[in-house]
Design a protein around this motif. Structure first.
Motif, PDB file in Angstrom:
ATOM      1  N   SER A   1       0.957  -1.193  -0.055  1.00 53.39           N
ATOM      2  CA  SER A   1      -0.077   0.256  -0.084  1.00 53.39           C
ATOM      3  C   SER A   1       0.947   1.115   0.037  1.00 53.39           C
ATOM      4  O   SER A   1       0.452   2.318  -0.296  1.00 53.39           O
ATOM      5  CB  SER A   1      -0.885  -0.071   1.125  1.00 53.39           C
ATOM      6  OG  SER A   1      -0.059  -0.112   2.527  1.00 53.39           O
ATOM      7  N   SER A   2       2.119   0.951   0.432  1.00 61.43           N
ATOM      8  CA  SER A   2       3.141   2.297   0.102  1.00 61.43           C
ATOM      9  C   SER A   2       3.570   2.400  -1.185  1.00 61.43           C
ATOM     10  O   SER A   2       3.679   3.629  -1.724  1.00 61.43           O
ATOM     11  CB  SER A   2       4.332   1.810   1.372  1.00 61.43           C
ATOM     12  OG  SER A   2       3.915   1.782   2.383  1.00 61.43           O
TER      13      SER A   2
ATOM     14  N   VAL B   1      -4.190   3.438  -4.045  1.00 60.85           N
ATOM     15  CA  VAL B   1      -5.365   3.180  -4.602  1.00 60.85           C
ATOM     16  C   VAL B   1      -6.447   4.173  -3.967  1.00 60.85           C
ATOM     17  O   VAL B   1      -6.566   4.307  -2.623  1.00 60.85           O
ATOM     18  CB  VAL B   1      -6.051   1.832  -4.522  1.00 60.85           C
ATOM     19  CG1 VAL B   1      -7.228   1.779  -5.101  1.00 60.85           C
ATOM     20  CG2 VAL B   1      -5.115   0.800  -5.198  1.00 60.85           C
ATOM     21  N   ASN B   2      -6.779   4.897  -4.861  1.00 63.15           N
ATOM     22  CA  ASN B   2      -7.696   6.343  -4.310  1.00 63.15           C
ATOM     23  C   ASN B   2      -9.142   6.091  -4.763  1.00 63.15           C
ATOM     24  O   ASN B   2      -9.232   5.672  -5.925  1.00 63.15           O
ATOM     25  CB  ASN B   2      -7.195   7.662  -4.768  1.00 63.15           C
ATOM     26  CG  ASN B   2      -6.035   7.836  -4.207  1.00 63.15           C
ATOM     27  OD1 ASN B   2      -5.700   7.815  -3.188  1.00 63.15           O
ATOM     28  ND2 ASN B   2      -5.066   8.665  -4.923  1.00 63.15           N
ATOM     29  N   SER B   3     -10.070   5.957  -3.909  1.00 60.27           N
ATOM     30  CA  SER B   3     -11.337   5.582  -4.084  1.00 60.27           C
ATOM     31  C   SER B   3     -12.301   5.651  -2.814  1.00 60.27           C
ATOM     32  O   SER B   3     -11.785   5.431  -1.775  1.00 60.27           O
ATOM     33  CB  SER B   3     -11.743   4.077  -4.799  1.00 60.27           C
ATOM     34  OG  SER B   3     -12.926   3.877  -4.866  1.00 60.27           O
ATOM     35  N   ASN B   4     -13.494   6.084  -3.000  1.00 61.32           N
ATOM     36  CA  ASN B   4     -14.363   6.223  -1.901  1.00 61.32           C
ATOM     37  C   ASN B   4     -14.965   4.669  -1.362  1.00 61.32           C
ATOM     38  O   ASN B   4     -15.373   4.585  -0.426  1.00 61.32           O
ATOM     39  CB  ASN B   4     -15.623   7.050  -2.193  1.00 61.32           C
ATOM     40  CG  ASN B   4     -15.402   8.479  -2.403  1.00 61.32           C
ATOM     41  OD1 ASN B   4     -14.575   8.820  -1.561  1.00 61.32           O
ATOM     42  ND2 ASN B   4     -16.186   9.291  -3.386  1.00 61.32           N
ATOM     43  N   LEU B   5     -14.452   3.803  -2.248  1.00 57.58           N
ATOM     44  CA  LEU B   5     -15.089   2.556  -2.008  1.00 57.58           C
ATOM     45  C   LEU B   5     -14.241   1.767  -1.017  1.00 57.58           C
ATOM     46  O   LEU B   5     -14.446   0.975  -0.271  1.00 57.58           O
ATOM     47  CB  LEU B   5     -14.793   1.585  -3.161  1.00 57.58           C
ATOM     48  CG  LEU B   5     -16.254   1.741  -4.233  1.00 57.58           C
ATOM     49  CD1 LEU B   5     -15.690   0.712  -5.641  1.00 57.58           C
ATOM     50  CD2 LEU B   5     -17.470   1.166  -3.392  1.00 57.58           C
ATOM     51  N   VAL B   6     -12.886   2.306  -0.912  1.00 60.41           N
ATOM     52  CA  VAL B   6     -11.737   1.594  -0.066  1.00 60.41           C
ATOM     53  C   VAL B   6     -10.635   2.461   0.313  1.00 60.41           C
ATOM     54  O   VAL B   6     -10.549   3.300  -0.506  1.00 60.41           O
ATOM     55  CB  VAL B   6     -11.222   0.291  -0.653  1.00 60.41           C
ATOM     56  CG1 VAL B   6     -10.514   0.645  -1.919  1.00 60.41           C
ATOM     57  CG2 VAL B   6     -10.505  -0.692   0.117  1.00 60.41           C
ATOM     58  N   THR B   7     -10.368   2.259   1.555  1.00 62.34           N
ATOM     59  CA  THR B   7      -8.984   3.145   1.823  1.00 62.34           C
ATOM     60  C   THR B   7      -7.645   2.138   1.318  1.00 62.34           C
ATOM     61  O   THR B   7      -7.683   0.993   1.355  1.00 62.34           O
ATOM     62  CB  THR B   7      -8.732   3.333   3.459  1.00 62.34           C
ATOM     63  OG1 THR B   7      -8.901   2.240   4.153  1.00 62.34           O
ATOM     64  CG2 THR B   7     -10.045   4.036   3.638  1.00 62.34           C
ATOM     65  N   ASN B   8      -6.599   2.862   0.963  1.00 67.21           N
ATOM     66  CA  ASN B   8      -5.533   2.353   0.349  1.00 67.21           C
ATOM     67  C   ASN B   8      -4.964   1.409   1.346  1.00 67.21           C
ATOM     68  O   ASN B   8      -4.428   0.283   0.979  1.00 67.21           O
ATOM     69  CB  ASN B   8      -4.661   3.583   0.153  1.00 67.21           C
ATOM     70  CG  ASN B   8      -3.333   2.902  -0.666  1.00 67.21           C
ATOM     71  OD1 ASN B   8      -3.410   2.290  -1.674  1.00 67.21           O
ATOM     72  ND2 ASN B   8      -2.201   3.207  -0.115  1.00 67.21           N
TER      73      ASN B   8
END
Length: 706
Positions: free
Chosen positions: A299-300, A304-311
């Motif tokens: 994740s570093s 991944v940027n999205s309102n569905l999930v945090t990176n």
């Protein structure tokens, strides 16, 4: 030596052999006694040295001497005593090498002794020893390996060692070890961009000129050909890892529908403009495919940027059957919750990979080409029609009849993943293509028509040129040399039958490249199943790669979108690469040459796989699976919980030890339909066993499980 007939020993030779064997047994017995009782006296060490002088391959003897040296010098401070002990060890090694100059144990022991840095290394003596050894056998790779060790220990400039390889090659063009050492040194010098080696183009062109002299001098000698292969690889392959494919593809839109079923936690794609994949337990795979194995995706390093999930909630996993932390293909599963499904909002997902020290290839090169993908996830609230057509109620058949017809590839499939837009990269490709083109012209003019090395090298050059040419433009471009390369591999199969399997594998890769290189060729093999609904599917695109005589699978980075794959009636012995097809639901491997369940390991990574046809292969035809070490208690070496299965099998008088490979393979799967008929292992016991291993199984060998 190989090919030499055995001769009956003379009476005096037989007697000497018996006496030698008796002496060896006595010395080995004494060694074991001293080793177990930690006796490290001078007499004990003398006995071990006598044993190793006779037989240097007694590894326990070398390990015993390591322990003895550490023990005897533990509290010694006198440098002369230390030096004397080290000299004794080096002397024992020299005596052993006189007996066997290729003794692994002897060379490793000498390297270990010097690595301890107990006393100053006499480098002149070490190089003198190497000179004597290489004069006796200039291709002794143990000696060359030790020379690299000593040169590094002394900090000898690699340029000097490179010149030494040149001297040895000038003495004998057939010195494979010298060519090999040259490739190792040049790899380091080019990577570090040492002065005089900062231009890879110039260095490789000079090396091509050099190796041609060896090839023209003796075309039947393979040493130069192997070096030419290394140069070809250096020319056709970039240094740094590149992202070459992904799913979802950049710019795509994924429309998902919630299934009208009691277990409606599953989500399904619902329109022909997006992949109709089964999202197992509401997880959407994000797949990244690189041109070479890499490690370090976290994740570093991947954002991944999205309102569905945090990176931070995403975990990247390498898709590798070897439990390695390196792989060409990596996947993370994006969770789509029921709460997201209830909204009409479309969610944008942005995946970014920047230049990072964390993402590194097997060769140590860092990922330095920032990439960004963006796709959209929407939700279709039209409830799917409940039809008695899923796999619980109806058997799925691989039948291209009135319910199946040719279909264009979905719009979401892109063939421009590898299009190069960076001008610097284009310029880099230009000299590579020019070099390959020059080599192709040269080898076509060579007169050794029946030389297998000539044909193989030309075939490799043609394949590399086409690959580089398409990489430099677009996969839409036709392959220039494909047919010519296929003919060369056909010739090689006839000319050199002892290496038939290798040529067949190379030919298969070329066929896969030909079939998957553009939309037009793929559409000829893409079929649509009509009136078929299972797991919420309404649109089904099947890729048919049957009857191509494939022995190996390649270019899977172009098939990440495939859900139904027909590989039947080929000659497959391995399915390595299929682990990347995370959307795969139906797979037909019938009528191939798969010889064991171990060869099917990649399928354990396909969480969406539901239909599997293994019928009419060779599973069970070979009593020993040579791809895996066997043990008396194999199940004790696995993390898969099979205790319940073992108890159930005991009730049915099934000997689990005979079926442990099947248990380890099938246990992680969630198959609804399976066929294994036509294999040696197919019997009633397997049917009983598999119904216990696979509680989700509804159909077995075409029959409904009651």
């Amino acid at each position: 030596m190989h090919g030499r007939p055995r001769k009956a020993p003379k009476p005096e030779e037989a007697a000497a052999s018996v006496a030698k064997a008796a002496k060896l047994r006595d010395l080995q017995k004494e060694l074991i006694h001293n080793h177990e009782n930690r006796i490290y006296t001078k007499d004990a060490l003398l006995a071990s040295s006598k044993l190793l002088e006779i037989n240097p391959e007694v590894y326990t003897g070398w390990n015993y001497r390591k322990l003895a040296l550490e023990h005897n010098l533990r509290e010694v401070t006198d440098p002369e005593v230390v030096r004397s002990a080290v000299e004794d060890e080096l002397r024992v090694v020299e005596m052993a090498l006189r007996q066997n100059p290729k003794s692994y144990g002897a060379w490793y022991h000498r390297k270990w002794v010097l690595s301890q840095k107990l006393s100053p290394v006499q480098f002149e003596r070490e190089f003198r020893l190497l000179d004597q050894l290489l004069k006796a056998d200039a291709r002794n790779f143990h000696g060359w390996n030790y020379r690299r060790f000593i040169a590094k220990l002394k900090n000898v400039p690699e340029e000097e060692e490179l010149q030494f390889t040149m001297d040895m090659i000038n003495t004998n063009f057939s010195n494979y070890s010298a060519w090999h050492n040259r490739s190792i040194l040049l790899s380091h010098l080019l990577k570090q961009k040492v002065k005089g080696f900062d231009s890879k183009e110039n260095v490789l062109l000079e090396e091509f000129d050099l190796v041609r002299q060896a090839l023209f001098t003796d075309p039947s000698d393979q040493s130069g050909w192997f070096y030419h292969l290394w140069l070809l690889d250096q020319t056709s392959t970039g240094n740094d890892p590149q992202l070459i494919s992904s799913w979802p593809v950049n710019g795509s839109k994924i429309d998902l529908s919630k299934a009208k079923r009691e277990d409606a936690c599953n989500l399904f794609a619902s329109s022909s403009s997006s992949p109709c994949d089964h999202l197992q337990r509401g997880y959407l795979p994000i797949i990244l495919y690189f041109n070479q194995p890499v490690r370090g995706l976290t994740s570093s390093t991947v954002t991944v940027n999205s309102n569905l999930v945090t990176n931070e909630d995403l975990t990247w996993k390498p898709l590798s059957t070897t439990n390695s932390r390196e792989a060409n293909c990596w996947v993370a599963y994006l969770e789509v919750s029921d709460g997201n499904c209830s909204t009409s909002q479309a969610y944008s997902v942005e995946v970014s990979i920047g230049s990072s020290d964390g993402i590194v290839s097997t060769s140590g090169s860092q990922y330095s080409s920032p990439s960004q993908l963006t796709f959209t996830i929407g939700f279709n609230h039209n409830r799917l029609e409940q039809v008695e057509g899923d796999l619980v109620h109806r058997l799925f058949s691989w039948n291209y009849s009135d319910k199946c017809y040719p279909r264009k590839i979905p719009d979401f499939v892109s063939f421009d993943h590898m299009r190069i837009t960076n001008d610097g990269v284009k310029d880099d490709c230009t000299w590579r293509l020019d070099t390959l083109s020059g080599e192709i012209t040269l080898f076509k003019e060579m007169s050794e028509e029946n030389c297998k090395f000539m044909k193989l090298t030309l075939a490799r050059l043609l394949v590399a040129y086409d690959s580089m040419n398409s990489f430099g433009t677009s996969l839409k471009q036709n392959k220039t040399y494909c047919e010519e390369a296929l003919e060369l591999f056909d010739d090689l199969i006839k000319l050199d039958p002892s290496h038939k399997r290798y040529y067949e594998d190379e030919r298969s890769l070329l066929l896969m490249d030909q079939v998957t290189s553009n939309k037009e060729s793929l559409e000829k093999r893409c079929w649509h199943y009509d009136n078929l609904i299972f797991f919420g599917f309404q649109y089904h695109n099947c890729l048919q790669l049957s009857r191509l005589s494939l022995t190996r699978i390649g270019f899977v980075e172009r098939l990440l979108w495939v859900q139904m794959l027909d590989l039947s009636h080929n000659n497959l012995r391995s399915i390595s690469g299929l682990e990347a097809l995370q959307l795969l639901v139906c797979l037909n491997l019938s009528n191939n040459q798969i010889g064991s369940f171990t060869a099917l390991e990649p399928l354990k990574m396909l969480i969406s796989l539901r239909v599997l046809d293994l019928s009419f292969n060779e599973i069970g035809a070979h009593p020993i699976d040579t791809t895996r070490y066997l043990s008396s208690s194999p199940l004790s070496h696995t993390v898969v919980d099979v205790s319940g299965i073992i108890e159930e099998c005991k009730k049915d008088n099934i000997n689990v030890e005979e079926y442990w490979e099947a248990i380890l393979f099938f246990k992680p799967l969630h198959l609804a339909q399976l066929s294994i008929k036509g294999n040696i292992i197919a019997n009633e016991n397997y049917r009983v066993l598999l119904t216990k291993i696979l509680p989700t199984l509804n159909w077995f060998d075409g029959e409904r499980i009651v």
